[in-house]
Design a protein around this motif. Structure first.
Motif, PDB file in Angstrom:
ATOM      1  N   ALA A   1     -27.081 -38.102  28.359  1.00 11.23           N
ATOM      2  CA  ALA A   1     -26.716 -38.027  29.930  1.00 11.23           C
ATOM      3  C   ALA A   1     -27.549 -39.031  30.736  1.00 11.23           C
ATOM      4  N   ASP A   2     -26.926 -39.313  31.809  1.00  9.16           N
ATOM      5  CA  ASP A   2     -27.580 -40.200  32.560  1.00  9.16           C
ATOM      6  C   ASP A   2     -27.126 -39.630  34.248  1.00  9.16           C
ATOM      7  N   PRO A   3     -27.932 -39.046  34.961  1.00  8.46           N
ATOM      8  CA  PRO A   3     -27.504 -38.431  36.222  1.00  8.46           C
ATOM      9  C   PRO A   3     -27.417 -39.403  37.323  1.00  8.46           C
ATOM     10  N   GLY A   4     -27.613 -40.606  37.085  1.00 12.34           N
ATOM     11  CA  GLY A   4     -27.645 -41.985  37.795  1.00 12.34           C
ATOM     12  C   GLY A   4     -25.957 -42.411  38.067  1.00 12.34           C
ATOM     13  N   TYR A   5     -25.103 -41.827  37.118  1.00 12.41           N
ATOM     14  CA  TYR A   5     -23.621 -42.281  37.257  1.00 12.41           C
ATOM     15  C   TYR A   5     -22.795 -41.287  37.640  1.00 12.41           C
ATOM     16  N   TYR A   6     -21.937 -41.674  38.300  1.00  8.10           N
ATOM     17  CA  TYR A   6     -20.817 -40.666  39.062  1.00  8.10           C
ATOM     18  C   TYR A   6     -19.264 -41.354  38.692  1.00  8.10           C
ATOM     19  N   PRO A   7     -18.364 -40.800  38.364  1.00  9.90           N
ATOM     20  CA  PRO A   7     -18.446 -39.397  37.878  1.00  9.90           C
ATOM     21  C   PRO A   7     -18.673 -39.161  36.379  1.00  9.90           C
ATOM     22  N   GLY A   8     -19.699 -38.395  36.160  1.00  9.84           N
ATOM     23  CA  GLY A   8     -20.168 -38.027  34.510  1.00  9.84           C
ATOM     24  C   GLY A   8     -19.262 -37.031  33.827  1.00  9.84           C
ATOM     25  N   PRO A   9     -19.649 -36.615  32.844  1.00 10.70           N
ATOM     26  CA  PRO A   9     -19.128 -35.577  31.854  1.00 10.70           C
ATOM     27  C   PRO A   9     -18.908 -34.363  32.556  1.00 10.70           C
ATOM     28  N   ASP A  10     -19.588 -33.967  33.378  1.00  7.56           N
ATOM     29  CA  ASP A  10     -19.232 -32.588  33.892  1.00  7.56           C
ATOM     30  C   ASP A  10     -18.264 -32.782  34.952  1.00  7.56           C
ATOM     31  N   VAL A  11     -17.956 -33.979  35.537  1.00  9.80           N
ATOM     32  CA  VAL A  11     -16.584 -34.187  36.532  1.00  9.80           C
ATOM     33  C   VAL A  11     -15.393 -34.313  35.508  1.00  9.80           C
ATOM     34  N   TRP A  12     -15.512 -34.961  34.498  1.00 14.08           N
ATOM     35  CA  TRP A  12     -14.277 -35.119  33.780  1.00 14.08           C
ATOM     36  C   TRP A  12     -13.952 -34.070  32.956  1.00 14.08           C
ATOM     37  N   GLY A  13     -14.772 -33.268  32.256  1.00 15.03           N
ATOM     38  CA  GLY A  13     -14.427 -32.079  31.511  1.00 15.03           C
ATOM     39  C   GLY A  13     -13.373 -32.659  30.352  1.00 15.03           C
ATOM     40  N   GLY A  14     -13.862 -33.722  29.749  1.00 13.48           N
ATOM     41  CA  GLY A  14     -13.096 -34.018  28.609  1.00 13.48           C
ATOM     42  C   GLY A  14     -13.016 -33.179  27.245  1.00 13.48           C
ATOM     43  N   THR A  15     -12.137 -33.278  26.636  1.00 17.85           N
ATOM     44  CA  THR A  15     -11.842 -32.260  25.187  1.00 17.85           C
ATOM     45  C   THR A  15     -12.038 -32.762  23.942  1.00 17.85           C
ATOM     46  N   GLY A  16     -12.600 -33.980  23.899  1.00 16.69           N
ATOM     47  CA  GLY A  16     -13.009 -34.749  22.624  1.00 16.69           C
ATOM     48  C   GLY A  16     -14.130 -34.298  21.857  1.00 16.69           C
ATOM     49  N   PRO A  17     -14.365 -34.722  20.659  1.00 15.16           N
ATOM     50  CA  PRO A  17     -15.325 -34.240  20.064  1.00 15.16           C
ATOM     51  C   PRO A  17     -16.772 -34.824  20.623  1.00 15.16           C
ATOM     52  N   ILE A  18     -16.989 -35.924  21.602  1.00 17.03           N
ATOM     53  CA  ILE A  18     -18.066 -36.269  22.181  1.00 17.03           C
ATOM     54  C   ILE A  18     -17.804 -36.056  23.579  1.00 17.03           C
ATOM     55  N   PRO A  19     -18.856 -35.782  24.536  1.00 11.74           N
ATOM     56  CA  PRO A  19     -18.530 -35.856  25.940  1.00 11.74           C
ATOM     57  C   PRO A  19     -17.959 -37.230  26.467  1.00 11.74           C
ATOM     58  N   SER A  20     -16.680 -37.205  27.168  1.00  9.46           N
ATOM     59  CA  SER A  20     -15.867 -38.329  27.604  1.00  9.46           C
ATOM     60  C   SER A  20     -15.093 -38.046  28.656  1.00  9.46           C
ATOM     61  N   SER A  21     -14.498 -39.261  29.202  1.00 10.38           N
ATOM     62  CA  SER A  21     -13.666 -39.294  30.156  1.00 10.38           C
ATOM     63  C   SER A  21     -12.263 -38.787  29.560  1.00 10.38           C
ATOM     64  N   GLY A  22     -11.270 -38.596  30.312  1.00  7.85           N
ATOM     65  CA  GLY A  22      -9.874 -37.817  29.841  1.00  7.85           C
ATOM     66  C   GLY A  22      -8.913 -39.233  29.998  1.00  7.85           C
ATOM     67  N   ILE A  23      -8.971 -40.441  30.217  1.00  3.23           N
ATOM     68  CA  ILE A  23      -8.201 -41.274  30.114  1.00  3.23           C
ATOM     69  C   ILE A  23      -8.673 -42.468  29.148  1.00  3.23           C
ATOM     70  N   THR A  24      -7.702 -43.359  29.038  1.00  2.00           N
ATOM     71  CA  THR A  24      -8.156 -44.517  28.013  1.00  2.00           C
ATOM     72  C   THR A  24      -8.196 -45.831  28.850  1.00  2.00           C
ATOM     73  N   GLN A  25      -8.238 -46.759  28.219  1.00  2.00           N
ATOM     74  CA  GLN A  25      -8.458 -48.221  28.495  1.00  2.00           C
ATOM     75  C   GLN A  25      -7.429 -49.088  27.814  1.00  2.00           C
ATOM     76  N   PRO A  26      -7.341 -50.444  28.064  1.00  2.00           N
ATOM     77  CA  PRO A  26      -6.505 -51.313  27.330  1.00  2.00           C
ATOM     78  C   PRO A  26      -6.788 -51.606  25.781  1.00  2.00           C
ATOM     79  N   PRO A  27      -5.717 -51.299  24.989  1.00  2.00           N
ATOM     80  CA  PRO A  27      -6.005 -51.167  23.549  1.00  2.00           C
ATOM     81  C   PRO A  27      -6.259 -52.544  22.858  1.00  2.00           C
ATOM     82  N   ILE A  28      -7.519 -53.048  22.965  1.00  2.00           N
ATOM     83  CA  ILE A  28      -7.807 -54.347  22.571  1.00  2.00           C
ATOM     84  C   ILE A  28      -8.628 -54.292  21.086  1.00  2.00           C
TER      85      ILE A  28
END
Length: 413
Positions: free
Chosen positions: A79-106
């Motif tokens: 947890a790092d309260p200095g970052y927005y949007p954090g895990p409480d905003v995203w509500g991801g459903t993975g095994p570790i708190p995460s965002s709900g989108i991905t990034q370029p598959p490199i």
């Protein structure tokens, strides 16, 4: 030679400084978590002096893989309260708190480059990663294709947050109900270098929509107004699939279907050729409208294994207009801004991907891109990005992926 050695040491020190034990943050303060494609670049950087640490970086990233195969763009390990949007905003459903989108598959491409340096010890790691990479690539093929090209469903997914390519589809979003929020990024970096509030309201609106839909991909496909066929995603997945196929064949693993998926992506890449501007371009999957933008993503075609005489002409033109590498947006465009995030600055990581592709095709402009990147880092340090007109540093400093670019490519002698 002394200067190069000093920069090598500085780059290694940056990777160690940003190491959080199994994963690396992009830079302290501004980005306090593990980012998907940042970590893949970090792994390549670590591989230049510590292959075991490089494999750990990728394995930690894939520990956050969702049940459907998606690998999130941010993993919130601590947890790092200095970052927005954090895990409480995203509500991801993975095994570790995460965002709900991905990034370029490199990741597959970086894994192959690491494996080529570390075949004897790396085989076990590669065998473990292979099915996870395969599931991620299959997720893209299932949920993100439009005419064979790969779409983004949030500007952050492409890693190129506020590029002018998104302007038209973003303008169709009405964020009046997004509510109040406090950005943290502009507390670390001058606001003139970051996306505007206009952009950010729409970013958060899309996050809130995804959470409301519980990140259900079918529902997002039906409802999300932002769906853009993107050169970044298309070219990086095409390259990643080629590398996954090569590694699978090398290790005697099941590669059934990958060659056919590569053909689909090759055909999809051609649907991104905009004849009006004679360049690969982003296309709105809902309206069919072109972005009419020549961006640094347009020049990833060689990285994907595709030659393009027309794109060569564009690259020559762009490199003649600026001194320092490949700008993120056409310097002749009225939307060009050399210091505002993805609306003009040069990014060492994009130069790396473009440069690798050019080198592999024995392209005459390959060394020009590498030397420009080398000069940037020598003159302005390990910045997040740079003004392509004067080479000045911009964004966050002590940046992991720029250090990785130096160690793996730009700084070589």
């Amino acid at each position: 030679m002394t200067k190069t050695i000093d920069l090598d040491e500085q780059a290694r020190d940056i990777l160690k400084m940003n190491d959080r034990g199994g994963y690396t943050i992009p830079t302290k303060g501004l980005y306090p978590y593990q980012w998907n494609w940042d970590s893949a670049f970090a792994a390549l950087g670590f591989a230049q002096f510590n292959c075991a640490r490089a494999w750990a970086e990728l394995e930690t990233l894939f520990s956050a893989q969702w049940a459907d195969g998606m690998v999130p763009h941010i993993v919130f390990h601590k947890a790092d309260p200095g970052y927005y949007p954090g895990p409480d905003v995203w509500g991801g459903t993975g095994p570790i708190p995460s965002s709900g989108i991905t990034q370029p598959p490199i990741a597959a491409t970086m894994a192959r480059l690491i494996f080529e340096k570390d075949q004897s010890l790396g085989e076990e790691h590669m065998r473990t990663l292979f099915p996870k990479l395969r599931r991620w690539h299959s997720w893209f093929m299932q949920w993100r294709l439009d005419q064979g090209a790969v779409c983004v469903t949030h500007p952050w997914e492409a890693g190129r947050d506020n590029t002018p390519e998104w302007d038209a589809p973003m303008a169709r979003i009405d964020p009046t109900d997004v509510g109040e929020y406090v950005r943290r990024d502009t507390q670390h970096v001058d606001g003139s270098m970051r996306p505007t509030k206009y952009d950010y309201d729409r970013y958060i609106w899309l996050v809130q929509m995804g959470r409301r839909l519980h990140w259900d991909q079918q529902k997002l496909l039906d409802e999300n107004p932002f769906r853009v066929a993107d050169p970044t995603m298309t070219f990086t997945l095409l390259r990643a699939q080629r590398d996954l196929l090569a590694m699978g064949q090398m290790l005697g693993l099941d590669v059934d279907g990958i060659a056919e998926e590569i053909e689909i992506l090759e055909q999809g890449a051609q649907t991104l050729w905009n004849p009006e501007i004679e360049s690969f371009d982003a296309r709105d999957a809902h309206s069919g409208e072109w972005a009419n933008c020549v961006s640094n993503a347009s020049f990833l075609c060689w990285y994907a294994g595709l030659d393009s005489e027309g794109q060569t002409k564009q690259l020559q033109r762009v490199l003649d207009k600026v001194q320092y590498g490949v700008p993120s947006h056409d310097p002749e465009s009225d939307k060009f801004d050399g210091r505002r995030y993805w609306r003009g600055p040069t990014w060492a990581v994009m130069n790396l991907l473009i440069g690798l592709g050019l080198e592999e095709r024995n392209h005459p402009l390959a060394e020009r891109v590498r030397i420009a990147t080398k000069t940037l880092i020598e003159e302005s340090g390990f910045s997040e990005y740079f003004d392509p007109t004067d080479g000045s540093a911009a964004g966050g400093q002590g940046f992991t992926w720029t250090a990785a670019v130096w160690l793996s490519w730009a700084g070589r002698t």
